[in-house]
Design a protein around this motif. Structure first.
Motif, PDB file in Angstrom:
ATOM      1  N   LEU A 285      33.657 -34.435 -18.086  1.00 19.81           N
ATOM      2  CA  LEU A 285      34.044 -33.867 -16.783  1.00 19.81           C
ATOM      3  C   LEU A 285      33.949 -32.348 -16.727  1.00 19.81           C
ATOM      4  O   LEU A 285      33.405 -31.795 -15.767  1.00 19.81           O
ATOM      5  CB  LEU A 285      35.471 -34.291 -16.420  1.00 19.81           C
ATOM      6  CG  LEU A 285      35.679 -35.729 -15.990  1.00 19.81           C
ATOM      7  CD1 LEU A 285      37.136 -35.963 -15.639  1.00 19.81           C
ATOM      8  CD2 LEU A 285      34.797 -36.074 -14.811  1.00 19.81           C
ATOM      9  N   LEU A 286      34.478 -31.675 -17.735  1.00 19.31           N
ATOM     10  CA  LEU A 286      34.482 -30.217 -17.680  1.00 19.31           C
ATOM     11  C   LEU A 286      33.062 -29.660 -17.678  1.00 19.31           C
ATOM     12  O   LEU A 286      32.757 -28.731 -16.931  1.00 19.31           O
ATOM     13  CB  LEU A 286      35.294 -29.631 -18.842  1.00 19.31           C
ATOM     14  CG  LEU A 286      36.784 -29.989 -18.842  1.00 19.31           C
ATOM     15  CD1 LEU A 286      37.476 -29.386 -20.052  1.00 19.31           C
ATOM     16  CD2 LEU A 286      37.464 -29.560 -17.560  1.00 19.31           C
TER      17      LEU A 286
ATOM     18  N   LYS B 151      30.389 -31.297 -16.673  1.00 22.62           N
ATOM     19  CA  LYS B 151      29.780 -31.720 -15.406  1.00 22.62           C
ATOM     20  C   LYS B 151      30.164 -30.783 -14.267  1.00 22.62           C
ATOM     21  O   LYS B 151      29.330 -30.435 -13.428  1.00 22.62           O
ATOM     22  CB  LYS B 151      30.226 -33.150 -15.095  1.00 22.62           C
ATOM     23  CG  LYS B 151      29.792 -33.675 -13.744  1.00 22.62           C
ATOM     24  CD  LYS B 151      30.380 -35.045 -13.485  1.00 22.62           C
ATOM     25  CE  LYS B 151      30.103 -35.516 -12.082  1.00 22.62           C
ATOM     26  NZ  LYS B 151      30.746 -36.805 -11.793  1.00 22.62           N
ATOM     27  N   PHE B 152      31.437 -30.368 -14.235  1.00 23.53           N
ATOM     28  CA  PHE B 152      31.907 -29.529 -13.135  1.00 23.53           C
ATOM     29  C   PHE B 152      31.617 -28.040 -13.347  1.00 23.53           C
ATOM     30  O   PHE B 152      31.519 -27.289 -12.384  1.00 23.53           O
ATOM     31  CB  PHE B 152      33.400 -29.739 -12.891  1.00 23.53           C
ATOM     32  CG  PHE B 152      33.737 -31.132 -12.432  1.00 23.53           C
ATOM     33  CD1 PHE B 152      32.908 -31.827 -11.562  1.00 23.53           C
ATOM     34  CD2 PHE B 152      34.881 -31.760 -12.870  1.00 23.53           C
ATOM     35  CE1 PHE B 152      33.214 -33.107 -11.134  1.00 23.53           C
ATOM     36  CE2 PHE B 152      35.204 -33.050 -12.440  1.00 23.53           C
ATOM     37  CZ  PHE B 152      34.363 -33.722 -11.571  1.00 23.53           C
ATOM     38  N   SER B 153      31.490 -27.613 -14.595  1.00 19.79           N
ATOM     39  CA  SER B 153      31.237 -26.191 -14.836  1.00 19.79           C
ATOM     40  C   SER B 153      29.746 -25.845 -14.799  1.00 19.79           C
ATOM     41  O   SER B 153      29.395 -24.699 -14.497  1.00 19.79           O
ATOM     42  CB  SER B 153      31.849 -25.743 -16.167  1.00 19.79           C
ATOM     43  OG  SER B 153      31.242 -26.403 -17.245  1.00 19.79           O
ATOM     44  N   ALA B 154      28.873 -26.807 -15.072  1.00 19.45           N
ATOM     45  CA  ALA B 154      27.425 -26.533 -15.092  1.00 19.45           C
ATOM     46  C   ALA B 154      26.912 -25.970 -13.760  1.00 19.45           C
ATOM     47  O   ALA B 154      26.207 -24.944 -13.757  1.00 19.45           O
ATOM     48  CB  ALA B 154      26.653 -27.779 -15.498  1.00 19.45           C
ATOM     49  N   PRO B 155      27.242 -26.575 -12.608  1.00 25.27           N
ATOM     50  CA  PRO B 155      26.747 -26.007 -11.346  1.00 25.27           C
ATOM     51  C   PRO B 155      27.316 -24.614 -11.058  1.00 25.27           C
ATOM     52  O   PRO B 155      26.639 -23.773 -10.466  1.00 25.27           O
ATOM     53  CB  PRO B 155      27.202 -26.992 -10.274  1.00 25.27           C
ATOM     54  CG  PRO B 155      27.807 -28.149 -10.957  1.00 25.27           C
ATOM     55  CD  PRO B 155      27.958 -27.821 -12.392  1.00 25.27           C
TER      56      PRO B 155
ATOM     57  N   VAL C 151      34.537 -25.233  -8.099  1.00 25.26           N
ATOM     58  CA  VAL C 151      35.633 -24.707  -8.903  1.00 25.26           C
ATOM     59  C   VAL C 151      36.899 -25.544  -8.702  1.00 25.26           C
ATOM     60  O   VAL C 151      37.689 -25.712  -9.638  1.00 25.26           O
ATOM     61  CB  VAL C 151      35.876 -23.196  -8.648  1.00 25.26           C
ATOM     62  CG1 VAL C 151      36.721 -22.946  -7.413  1.00 25.26           C
ATOM     63  CG2 VAL C 151      36.504 -22.545  -9.868  1.00 25.26           C
ATOM     64  N   GLN C 152      37.099 -26.095  -7.513  1.00 29.89           N
ATOM     65  CA  GLN C 152      38.260 -26.971  -7.290  1.00 29.89           C
ATOM     66  C   GLN C 152      38.164 -28.234  -8.154  1.00 29.89           C
ATOM     67  O   GLN C 152      39.161 -28.684  -8.716  1.00 29.89           O
ATOM     68  CB  GLN C 152      38.398 -27.326  -5.808  1.00 29.89           C
ATOM     69  CG  GLN C 152      38.870 -26.176  -4.952  1.00 29.89           C
ATOM     70  CD  GLN C 152      40.156 -25.550  -5.472  1.00 29.89           C
ATOM     71  OE1 GLN C 152      41.126 -26.232  -5.779  1.00 29.89           O
ATOM     72  NE2 GLN C 152      40.157 -24.232  -5.604  1.00 29.89           N
ATOM     73  N   LYS C 153      36.968 -28.800  -8.261  1.00 33.21           N
ATOM     74  CA  LYS C 153      36.763 -29.970  -9.124  1.00 33.21           C
ATOM     75  C   LYS C 153      37.035 -29.615 -10.580  1.00 33.21           C
ATOM     76  O   LYS C 153      37.685 -30.363 -11.303  1.00 33.21           O
ATOM     77  CB  LYS C 153      35.339 -30.504  -8.971  1.00 33.21           C
ATOM     78  CG  LYS C 153      35.035 -31.110  -7.622  1.00 33.21           C
ATOM     79  CD  LYS C 153      33.582 -31.535  -7.538  1.00 33.21           C
ATOM     80  CE  LYS C 153      33.217 -32.056  -6.166  1.00 33.21           C
ATOM     81  NZ  LYS C 153      31.779 -32.379  -6.064  1.00 33.21           N
ATOM     82  N   LEU C 154      36.533 -28.464 -11.005  1.00 29.18           N
ATOM     83  CA  LEU C 154      36.730 -28.017 -12.382  1.00 29.18           C
ATOM     84  C   LEU C 154      38.215 -27.797 -12.668  1.00 29.18           C
ATOM     85  O   LEU C 154      38.726 -28.249 -13.694  1.00 29.18           O
ATOM     86  CB  LEU C 154      35.943 -26.729 -12.637  1.00 29.18           C
ATOM     87  CG  LEU C 154      36.129 -26.079 -14.011  1.00 29.18           C
ATOM     88  CD1 LEU C 154      35.654 -27.014 -15.119  1.00 29.18           C
ATOM     89  CD2 LEU C 154      35.402 -24.744 -14.072  1.00 29.18           C
ATOM     90  N   LEU C 155      38.898 -27.122 -11.762  1.00 32.10           N
ATOM     91  CA  LEU C 155      40.325 -26.850 -11.968  1.00 32.10           C
ATOM     92  C   LEU C 155      41.137 -28.135 -12.027  1.00 32.10           C
ATOM     93  O   LEU C 155      42.051 -28.259 -12.854  1.00 32.10           O
ATOM     94  CB  LEU C 155      40.853 -25.919 -10.873  1.00 32.10           C
ATOM     95  CG  LEU C 155      40.363 -24.471 -10.945  1.00 32.10           C
ATOM     96  CD1 LEU C 155      40.816 -23.687  -9.722  1.00 32.10           C
ATOM     97  CD2 LEU C 155      40.814 -23.794 -12.222  1.00 32.10           C
TER      98      LEU C 155
END
Length: 151
Positions: A97-98, A100-104, A125-129
């Motif tokens: 997950l981290l 996946k969400f930080s790559a973009p 960033v909301q998804k990552l957080l």
């Protein structure tokens, strides 16, 4: 053997403080960045701090297993097994997950032509957080279990 076990406990605790502790600040670093230069700096700082988190997190896992090898009765304790499982789940969030969400986000902020914060950044960033909050919650539960040893 008791001296080795005590040494492992000391390494385990210091590794958790030095390695896992800073992980709790990573969300604050990113969340507080508003402008594009701040966001770029936040992610650069986050990458540096993450090195400590990875080393400390690995040492925590290794010393935890070694303590179990020296004291196999730990594998019969509910708090130990639950902590171990939750820790493995927390570790698995990094490459899944981290990442996946930080790559973009990393792709967006490395664009040198970018001058303002794009709307896509805020969504990502909301998804990552959220994923980081889940991981932090798991780690807090593990710390609670290791301190209280409730079962």
């Amino acid at each position: 053997m008791q001296t080795i076990y005590t040494g492992l406990v000391i390494i385990h605790i210091f590794s958790a403080i030095v390695g896992i502790g800073p992980g709790f600040v990573l969300t604050t670093i990113v969340k507080s960045a508003k402008s594009l230069p701040e966001i770029r700096q936040a992610f650069a700082l986050k990458a540096k701090v993450h090195i400590f988190v990875m080393i400390g997190g690995t040492l925590v896992l290794v010393t935890g297993f070694l303590m179990g090898a020296i004291n196999p009765s730990l594998f019969q304790q509910g708090w130990y097994l639950t902590s171990l499982i939750l820790y493995l789940v927390a570790l698995s969030l990094g490459p899944t997950l981290l990442k996946k969400f930080s790559a973009p986000i990393k792709e967006l902020i490395t664009d040198p032509s970018l001058e303002t914060v794009p709307a896509a950044y805020h969504v990502n960033v909301q998804k990552l957080l959220r994923a980081e909050y889940i991981e932090n919650t798991l780690l807090l539960i593990i710390i609670f279990l290791m301190i209280t040893k409730p079962f």
